[in-house]
Design a protein around this motif. Structure first.
Motif, PDB file in Angstrom:
ATOM      1  N   SER A  20      -9.513  -8.530  -8.988  1.00 54.99           N
ATOM      2  CA  SER A  20      -9.289  -8.325 -10.490  1.00 54.99           C
ATOM      3  C   SER A  20      -9.476  -6.621 -10.535  1.00 54.99           C
ATOM      4  CB  SER A  20     -10.012  -8.911 -11.390  1.00 54.99           C
ATOM      5  OG  SER A  20     -11.721  -8.665 -10.896  1.00 54.99           O
ATOM      6  N   ALA A  21     -10.617  -6.115 -10.073  1.00 55.59           N
ATOM      7  CA  ALA A  21     -11.134  -4.881 -10.179  1.00 55.59           C
ATOM      8  C   ALA A  21     -10.029  -3.820  -9.344  1.00 55.59           C
ATOM      9  CB  ALA A  21     -12.373  -4.219  -9.552  1.00 55.59           C
ATOM     10  N   ALA A  22      -9.284  -4.198  -8.317  1.00 50.73           N
ATOM     11  CA  ALA A  22      -8.265  -3.444  -7.465  1.00 50.73           C
ATOM     12  C   ALA A  22      -7.053  -3.495  -8.438  1.00 50.73           C
ATOM     13  CB  ALA A  22      -7.968  -4.326  -6.213  1.00 50.73           C
ATOM     14  N   ALA A  23      -6.791  -4.673  -9.150  1.00 52.93           N
ATOM     15  CA  ALA A  23      -5.528  -4.567 -10.043  1.00 52.93           C
ATOM     16  C   ALA A  23      -5.574  -3.612 -11.160  1.00 52.93           C
ATOM     17  CB  ALA A  23      -5.603  -6.039 -10.593  1.00 52.93           C
ATOM     18  N   ARG A  24      -7.107  -3.440 -11.644  1.00 50.13           N
ATOM     19  CA  ARG A  24      -7.269  -2.704 -12.676  1.00 50.13           C
ATOM     20  C   ARG A  24      -6.851  -1.031 -12.267  1.00 50.13           C
ATOM     21  NH1 ARG A  24     -11.407  -6.039 -13.990  1.00 50.13           N
ATOM     22  NH2 ARG A  24     -12.961  -4.998 -12.976  1.00 50.13           N
ATOM     23  N   SER A  25      -7.564  -0.870 -11.100  1.00 46.22           N
ATOM     24  CA  SER A  25      -7.664   0.555 -10.361  1.00 46.22           C
ATOM     25  C   SER A  25      -6.040   0.907  -9.843  1.00 46.22           C
ATOM     26  CB  SER A  25      -8.487   0.437  -8.952  1.00 46.22           C
ATOM     27  OG  SER A  25      -8.223   1.601  -8.301  1.00 46.22           O
ATOM     28  N   LEU A  26      -5.209  -0.113  -9.587  1.00 48.67           N
ATOM     29  CA  LEU A  26      -3.888   0.437  -9.122  1.00 48.67           C
ATOM     30  C   LEU A  26      -2.866   0.098 -10.329  1.00 48.67           C
ATOM     31  CD1 LEU A  26      -4.080  -1.458  -5.723  1.00 48.67           C
ATOM     32  CD2 LEU A  26      -4.115   1.026  -6.223  1.00 48.67           C
ATOM     33  N   GLY A  27      -3.381  -0.502 -11.183  1.00 47.74           N
ATOM     34  CA  GLY A  27      -2.314  -0.719 -12.550  1.00 47.74           C
ATOM     35  C   GLY A  27      -1.387  -2.005 -11.981  1.00 47.74           C
ATOM     36  N   TYR A  28      -1.793  -2.862 -11.117  1.00 47.49           N
ATOM     37  CA  TYR A  28      -0.955  -4.017 -10.966  1.00 47.49           C
ATOM     38  C   TYR A  28      -1.736  -5.231 -11.904  1.00 47.49           C
ATOM     39  CZ  TYR A  28       0.776  -1.776  -6.989  1.00 47.49           C
ATOM     40  OH  TYR A  28       1.296  -0.900  -5.996  1.00 47.49           O
ATOM     41  N   THR A  29      -1.015  -6.408 -11.717  1.00 47.13           N
ATOM     42  CA  THR A  29      -1.728  -7.546 -12.219  1.00 47.13           C
ATOM     43  C   THR A  29      -2.419  -8.406 -11.173  1.00 47.13           C
ATOM     44  OG1 THR A  29       0.325  -8.976 -11.619  1.00 47.13           O
ATOM     45  CG2 THR A  29       0.317  -7.720 -13.996  1.00 47.13           C
ATOM     46  N   GLN A  30      -3.263  -9.241 -11.400  1.00 46.83           N
ATOM     47  CA  GLN A  30      -4.276  -9.772 -10.544  1.00 46.83           C
ATOM     48  C   GLN A  30      -3.466 -10.789  -9.543  1.00 46.83           C
ATOM     49  OE1 GLN A  30      -8.135 -11.370 -11.489  1.00 46.83           O
ATOM     50  NE2 GLN A  30      -8.069 -12.805  -9.882  1.00 46.83           N
ATOM     51  N   PRO A  31      -2.478 -11.518 -10.036  1.00 48.47           N
ATOM     52  CA  PRO A  31      -1.343 -12.204  -9.263  1.00 48.47           C
ATOM     53  C   PRO A  31      -0.902 -11.519  -8.247  1.00 48.47           C
ATOM     54  CG  PRO A  31      -1.381 -13.139 -11.638  1.00 48.47           C
ATOM     55  CD  PRO A  31      -2.191 -11.791 -11.552  1.00 48.47           C
ATOM     56  N   ALA A  32      -0.398 -10.219  -8.710  1.00 50.85           N
ATOM     57  CA  ALA A  32       0.452  -9.133  -7.891  1.00 50.85           C
ATOM     58  C   ALA A  32      -0.567  -8.928  -6.484  1.00 50.85           C
ATOM     59  CB  ALA A  32       0.875  -8.044  -8.489  1.00 50.85           C
ATOM     60  N   ILE A  33      -1.833  -8.685  -6.884  1.00 52.61           N
ATOM     61  CA  ILE A  33      -2.531  -8.355  -5.813  1.00 52.61           C
ATOM     62  C   ILE A  33      -2.690  -9.633  -4.791  1.00 52.61           C
ATOM     63  CG2 ILE A  33      -4.961  -7.624  -5.380  1.00 52.61           C
ATOM     64  CD1 ILE A  33      -3.401  -5.468  -6.389  1.00 52.61           C
ATOM     65  N   THR A  34      -3.091 -10.636  -5.441  1.00 49.77           N
ATOM     66  CA  THR A  34      -3.061 -11.905  -4.655  1.00 49.77           C
ATOM     67  C   THR A  34      -1.764 -12.219  -3.875  1.00 49.77           C
ATOM     68  OG1 THR A  34      -4.514 -12.908  -6.536  1.00 49.77           O
ATOM     69  CG2 THR A  34      -3.421 -14.409  -4.836  1.00 49.77           C
ATOM     70  N   GLN A  35      -0.860 -11.925  -4.367  1.00 52.99           N
ATOM     71  CA  GLN A  35       0.382 -12.202  -3.594  1.00 52.99           C
ATOM     72  C   GLN A  35       0.378 -11.194  -2.468  1.00 52.99           C
ATOM     73  OE1 GLN A  35       2.612 -14.724  -3.681  1.00 52.99           O
ATOM     74  NE2 GLN A  35       1.338 -15.698  -5.325  1.00 52.99           N
ATOM     75  N   GLN A  36       0.205  -9.857  -2.597  1.00 50.69           N
ATOM     76  CA  GLN A  36       0.048  -8.854  -1.656  1.00 50.69           C
ATOM     77  C   GLN A  36      -0.910  -9.316  -0.453  1.00 50.69           C
ATOM     78  OE1 GLN A  36       0.328  -4.878  -2.195  1.00 50.69           O
ATOM     79  NE2 GLN A  36       1.036  -5.079  -4.454  1.00 50.69           N
ATOM     80  N   MET A  37      -1.881  -9.456  -0.759  1.00 47.58           N
ATOM     81  CA  MET A  37      -2.950 -10.030   0.206  1.00 47.58           C
ATOM     82  C   MET A  37      -2.534 -11.163   1.261  1.00 47.58           C
ATOM     83  SD  MET A  37      -5.268  -7.642   0.184  1.00 47.58           S
ATOM     84  CE  MET A  37      -3.608  -6.720   0.028  1.00 47.58           C
ATOM     85  N   LYS A  38      -1.933 -12.270   0.434  1.00 45.12           N
ATOM     86  CA  LYS A  38      -1.378 -13.345   1.073  1.00 45.12           C
ATOM     87  C   LYS A  38      -0.303 -12.874   1.929  1.00 45.12           C
ATOM     88  CE  LYS A  38      -2.221 -17.081  -2.232  1.00 45.12           C
ATOM     89  NZ  LYS A  38      -1.738 -18.051  -3.214  1.00 45.12           N
ATOM     90  N   ALA A  39       0.477 -12.174   1.740  1.00 41.04           N
ATOM     91  CA  ALA A  39       1.694 -11.701   2.483  1.00 41.04           C
ATOM     92  C   ALA A  39       0.948 -10.611   3.842  1.00 41.04           C
ATOM     93  CB  ALA A  39       2.508 -10.644   1.816  1.00 41.04           C
ATOM     94  N   LEU A  40      -0.173  -9.919   3.431  1.00 38.97           N
ATOM     95  CA  LEU A  40      -0.823  -9.195   4.677  1.00 38.97           C
ATOM     96  C   LEU A  40      -1.573 -10.158   5.418  1.00 38.97           C
ATOM     97  CD1 LEU A  40      -1.511  -6.599   5.691  1.00 38.97           C
ATOM     98  CD2 LEU A  40      -3.533  -6.458   4.096  1.00 38.97           C
ATOM     99  N   GLU A  41      -2.066 -11.022   5.134  1.00 38.98           N
ATOM    100  CA  GLU A  41      -2.667 -12.400   5.930  1.00 38.98           C
ATOM    101  C   GLU A  41      -1.781 -12.947   6.920  1.00 38.98           C
ATOM    102  OE1 GLU A  41      -6.728 -13.420   3.454  1.00 38.98           O
ATOM    103  OE2 GLU A  41      -4.880 -14.461   2.973  1.00 38.98           O
ATOM    104  N   ARG A  42      -0.513 -13.209   6.282  1.00 35.18           N
ATOM    105  CA  ARG A  42       0.649 -13.975   7.026  1.00 35.18           C
ATOM    106  C   ARG A  42       1.103 -12.872   8.032  1.00 35.18           C
ATOM    107  NH1 ARG A  42       2.426 -15.763   1.856  1.00 35.18           N
ATOM    108  NH2 ARG A  42       3.969 -13.895   1.677  1.00 35.18           N
ATOM    109  N   ALA A  43       1.083 -11.689   7.927  1.00 32.52           N
ATOM    110  CA  ALA A  43       1.331 -10.587   8.819  1.00 32.52           C
ATOM    111  C   ALA A  43       0.366 -10.492   9.978  1.00 32.52           C
ATOM    112  CB  ALA A  43       1.757  -9.388   8.232  1.00 32.52           C
ATOM    113  N   VAL A  44      -0.792 -10.779   9.359  1.00 28.88           N
ATOM    114  CA  VAL A  44      -1.926 -10.473  10.540  1.00 28.88           C
ATOM    115  C   VAL A  44      -2.204 -11.993  11.260  1.00 28.88           C
ATOM    116  CG1 VAL A  44      -4.600 -10.270  10.674  1.00 28.88           C
ATOM    117  CG2 VAL A  44      -3.321  -8.949   9.050  1.00 28.88           C
ATOM    118  N   GLY A  45      -1.855 -12.958  10.766  1.00 29.70           N
ATOM    119  CA  GLY A  45      -1.715 -14.316  11.163  1.00 29.70           C
ATOM    120  C   GLY A  45      -3.328 -15.026  11.088  1.00 29.70           C
TER     121      GLY A  45
END
Length: 301
Positions: A20-45
């Protein structure tokens, strides 16, 4: 392959401590941050975060990525700054290959103009006569070539190369100052049929032979040299006459030499050559523009 946007978001989550704090800092919604982190975790494995109560804790993989994130983002920032400098013409490198009389006239003036308006653009200067200078362009040894051609002696230009006419350079005859024809305003080549000649580079020599043959005689070539200063010295000492471009007259060093235009006029074409794809490179296009501007003010253009 990691998405740089995900790395940047990950870095912000770690710095701020929550989605939530990252979303406020970057101007995103929290669900958007969540989706990005899930995508990054899939890439990392593997997961990057663990939830401990209301707090988030980095996994071992997350801690490893943190150590690299600063370097990755720093490199991306540096690359962006360098690319911005190139496109805005604060920096850049252009390798120019030109023939000697162009390097003595057109190029210095163009580089002076360039240094005034765009001091961060660096030009590396090479020298070669055509057709070798054109071959160097195709081989990738330079970014822009200045070369000349004569009527009837024009080379085929490769498909990937663009030819841009800069100027037409009128040919002149160099005579010893005391020569009877030096008093005329212009000179016919046929009037010099009985003279000894000093020929220039291979292409200039070929043109001399071609023009004389068209008029029905073969010139007596006593000397041949690629060096314009040597040509002038030989003429000054009365050892022969020479046919040279008007560009050479701008750096004539001998008071005992007189230049006279040919009648009828004869000219060579001075052109810039660049690979088609290089026309889109800002620094190369800028150097070409400066050369055009200088050539437009030269004799015979």
């Amino acid at each position: 392959m990691f998405d740089s946007r995900h790395i940047r978001t990950f870095h912000e989550v770690v710095k701020t401590g929550s989605y939530s704090a990252a979303a406020r800092s970057l101007g995103y919604t929290q669900p958007a941050i969540t989706q990005q982190m899930k995508a990054l975790e899939r890439a990392v494995g593997t997961p990057l975060f663990l939830r401990v109560g209301r707090r988030m804790r980095l996994t071992e993989a997350g801690e490893t990525l943190v150590r690299h994130a600063d370097v990755i983002l720093g490199s991306l920032s540096a690359a962006q700054q360098q690319l911005t400098a190139l496109t805005r013409l604060r920096t850049g490198r252009v390798r120019v290959c030109a023939f000697p009389s162009a390097n003595a006239t057109l190029v210095p003036e163009a580089l002076s103009r360039l240094a005034t308006g765009h001091p961060g653009v660096r030009v590396e200067l090479l020298e070669d006569e055509p057709p070798e200078s054109l071959r160097r362009l195709v081989r990738g040894e330079c970014d822009l070539t200045l070369a000349f051609t004569y009527p009837g002696l024009h080379d085929e230009v490769p498909d990937e190369v663009v030819e841009i006419l800069l100027m037409e350079d009128q040919l002149t005859v160099l005579l010893p100052t005391g020569h009877p024809l030096a008093r005329r305003r212009s000179v016919k080549i046929t009037d010099l049929a009985g003279e000894r000649w000093i020929a220039g580079c291979l292409r200039c020599r070929a043109n001399l032979l071609h023009e004389c043959a068209e008029l029905g005689f073969a010139p007596d070539v006593a000397f041949a040299t690629d060096d314009n200063l040597v040509v002038q010295s030989l003429v000054a000492e009365g050892l022969g006459v020479a046919m040279v471009p008007a560009l050479v007259l701008s750096f004539m060093c001998h008071k005992k030499v007189t230049g006279r235009p040919l009648d009828p006029a004869s000219r060579r074409r001075v052109c810039a050559y660049v690979l088609r794809e290089h026309l889109r490179i800002p620094a190369t296009a800028l150097v070409l523009d400066e050369l055009r501007a200088v050539a437009a003010n030269k004799v015979g253009c």
